[in-house]
Enzyme design. Structure first.
Site, PDB file in Angstrom:
ATOM      1  N   GLY A  17       0.777  -1.252   0.000  1.00  0.00           N
ATOM      2  CA  GLY A  17       0.000   0.000   0.000  1.00  0.00           C
ATOM      3  C   GLY A  17       0.802   1.292   0.000  1.00  0.00           C
ATOM      4  N   MET A  96      -4.411  -7.048  -7.123  1.00  0.00           N
ATOM      5  CA  MET A  96      -3.908  -8.048  -8.062  1.00  0.00           C
ATOM      6  C   MET A  96      -4.976  -9.039  -8.550  1.00  0.00           C
ATOM      7  SD  MET A  96      -1.057  -6.724  -8.410  1.00  0.00           S
ATOM      8  CE  MET A  96       0.131  -7.722  -9.283  1.00  0.00           C
ATOM      9  N   ARG A  97      -6.207  -8.547  -8.676  1.00  0.00           N
ATOM     10  CA  ARG A  97      -7.264  -9.389  -9.245  1.00  0.00           C
ATOM     11  C   ARG A  97      -7.759  -8.753 -10.538  1.00  0.00           C
ATOM     12  NH1 ARG A  97      -9.910 -13.138  -6.538  1.00  0.00           N
ATOM     13  NH2 ARG A  97     -11.824 -12.769  -7.694  1.00  0.00           N
ATOM     14  N   ILE A  98      -8.021  -9.600 -11.519  1.00  0.00           N
ATOM     15  CA  ILE A  98      -8.555  -9.072 -12.777  1.00  0.00           C
ATOM     16  C   ILE A  98     -10.063  -8.921 -12.632  1.00  0.00           C
ATOM     17  CG2 ILE A  98      -8.930  -9.611 -15.215  1.00  0.00           C
ATOM     18  CD1 ILE A  98      -6.123 -10.909 -15.176  1.00  0.00           C
ATOM     19  N   LEU A  99     -10.546  -7.734 -12.960  1.00  0.00           N
ATOM     20  CA  LEU A  99     -11.978  -7.462 -12.824  1.00  0.00           C
ATOM     21  C   LEU A  99     -12.690  -7.840 -14.128  1.00  0.00           C
ATOM     22  CD1 LEU A  99     -11.458  -4.060 -11.033  1.00  0.00           C
ATOM     23  CD2 LEU A  99     -12.430  -6.128  -9.991  1.00  0.00           C
ATOM     24  N   HIS A 115       0.040   0.888 -13.391  1.00  0.00           N
ATOM     25  CA  HIS A 115       0.815  -0.275 -13.841  1.00  0.00           C
ATOM     26  C   HIS A 115       2.283   0.132 -13.918  1.00  0.00           C
ATOM     27  CE1 HIS A 115       1.446  -4.120 -15.777  1.00  0.00           C
ATOM     28  NE2 HIS A 115       2.224  -3.504 -16.653  1.00  0.00           N
ATOM     29  N   THR A 147     -10.622  -0.828 -18.566  1.00  0.00           N
ATOM     30  CA  THR A 147     -11.664  -1.319 -19.473  1.00  0.00           C
ATOM     31  C   THR A 147     -11.668  -2.845 -19.396  1.00  0.00           C
ATOM     32  OG1 THR A 147     -10.116  -1.445 -21.319  1.00  0.00           O
ATOM     33  CG2 THR A 147     -11.347   0.615 -21.077  1.00  0.00           C
ATOM     34  N   GLU A 180       5.474   6.472  -9.429  1.00  0.00           N
ATOM     35  CA  GLU A 180       4.081   6.050  -9.217  1.00  0.00           C
ATOM     36  C   GLU A 180       3.437   6.960  -8.176  1.00  0.00           C
ATOM     37  OE1 GLU A 180       3.228   1.888  -8.649  1.00  0.00           O
ATOM     38  OE2 GLU A 180       5.074   1.276  -9.620  1.00  0.00           O
TER      39      GLU A 180
HETATM   40  C1  GAR Z   1       2.895  -1.090  -7.637  1.00  0.00           C
HETATM   41  O1  GAR Z   1       4.183  -1.127  -8.181  1.00  0.00           O
HETATM   42  C2  GAR Z   1       1.854  -1.116  -8.749  1.00  0.00           C
HETATM   43  O2  GAR Z   1       2.259  -0.422  -9.894  1.00  0.00           O
HETATM   44  C3  GAR Z   1       1.754  -2.586  -9.012  1.00  0.00           C
HETATM   45  O3  GAR Z   1       1.767  -3.184  -7.736  1.00  0.00           O
HETATM   46  C4  GAR Z   1       2.565  -2.365  -6.879  1.00  0.00           C
HETATM   47  C5  GAR Z   1       1.790  -2.086  -5.607  1.00  0.00           C
HETATM   48  O4  GAR Z   1       2.593  -1.455  -4.673  1.00  0.00           O
HETATM   49  N1  GAR Z   1       0.572  -2.925  -9.741  1.00  0.00           N
HETATM   50  C6  GAR Z   1       0.529  -3.853 -10.684  1.00  0.00           C
HETATM   51  O5  GAR Z   1       1.487  -4.530 -10.990  1.00  0.00           O
HETATM   52  C7  GAR Z   1      -0.822  -4.033 -11.340  1.00  0.00           C
HETATM   53  N2  GAR Z   1      -0.690  -4.768 -12.559  1.00  0.00           N
HETATM   54  P1  GAR Z   1       1.971  -0.743  -3.418  1.00  0.00           P
HETATM   55  O6  GAR Z   1       1.069  -1.784  -2.737  1.00  0.00           O
HETATM   56  O7  GAR Z   1       3.142  -0.403  -2.551  1.00  0.00           O
HETATM   57  O8  GAR Z   1       1.202   0.443  -3.869  1.00  0.00           O
END
Ligand code: GAR
Length: 220
Positions: A17, A96-99, A115, A147, A180
């Site tokens: 998070g 990490m779940r596909i909707l 991403h 989407t 990010e």
């Molecule tokens: C982040 O790097 C995000 O971009 C990635 O998971 C991490 C979560 O980190 N998301 C994906 O890979 C989605 N396909 P966080 O829990 O520290 O925010």
């Protein structure tokens, strides 16, 4: 101002998070105005992001897939929770779940995802490792609308970072993560301020100054 005029946000997580934390800070400091994180929902009971949310007195819910017979049942419950909070915007932050199309269409153009790659490159899992293995010189991160097609929705904002020859998945992930934490709050701010206009697969930012910044200022 009435609370009902505010944008009610749900953040969906699966893990540590850090993006959630950056979004919380952006709301608390007033960078994102007229918005409230109404609930944080995790599909993992032990996600550290839940601890972060609680520290900021944000409501949390846990919805684990194993407690539901199928995806439809899971998503029906998810929709029920989101609607009980009158959510305007769903922010996927490491969820990490596909909707399914059923869920995505229920909240059309009201779901964002981040991403850790410059989409459309390196979709799916381990995007940073894919970039390192490909020997690419740049990678980065992308915030996009969700989407039916995974990792393919209209792109709102991206940040590019260099990839060095001795990078590992971990070192590149760390470099990307810093960005990010900058671009996700920015994308949410623009959404809340109604500056995002979707045409086909493109997002126009209704703020010329901003469009310029996104394109030419590497420090955002
Ligand atoms: C982040 O790097 C995000 O971009 C990635 O998971 C991490 C979560 O980190 N998301 C994906 O890979 C989605 N396909 P966080 O829990 O520290 O925010």
């Amino acid at each position: 101002m009435e609370v009902s005029e505010w944008c009610k946000i749900a953040v969906l997580i699966s893990g540590r998070g850090t993006n959630l934390e950056s979004i919380i800070k952006s709301v608390e400091t007033g960078y994102i105005k007229k918005a409230q994180i109404a609930v944080v929902i995790s599909d993992k009971r032990d996600a550290y992001g839940l601890v972060r949310a609680k520290k900021h007195r944000i409501e949390t819910r846990v919805l684990e897939a194993k407690d539901f017979p199928d995806k439809k049942g899971y998503e029906e419950k998810l929709i029920e929770i989101l609607e009980s909070f009158n959510i305007d915007l769903i922010v996927l932050a490491g969820f990490m779940r596909i909707l399914s199309p059923y869920f995505v269409n229920h909240f059309k153009w009201r779901i964002m995802n981040i991403h850790p790659a410059l989409l459309p490159a390196f979709t799916g899992l381990h995007a940073q490792k894919q970039a390192v293995d490909a020997g690419t010189r740049f990678s980065g991160c992308t915030v996009h609308f969700v989407t039916e097609k995974v990792d393919q929705g209209p792109i709102i904002i991206q940040a590019a970072v260099p990839v060095y020859v001795d990078d590992t998945e971990d070192t590149l992930s760390q470099r990307i993560l810093q960005y990010e934490h900058k671009i996700y709050p920015k994308a949410i701010k623009m959404y809340v301020e109604k500056k995002l206009e979707i045409t086909g697969n493109k997002v126009k930012i209704k703020d010329e100054r901003f469009e310029e910044n996104v394109l030419i200022n590497p420090n955002l």
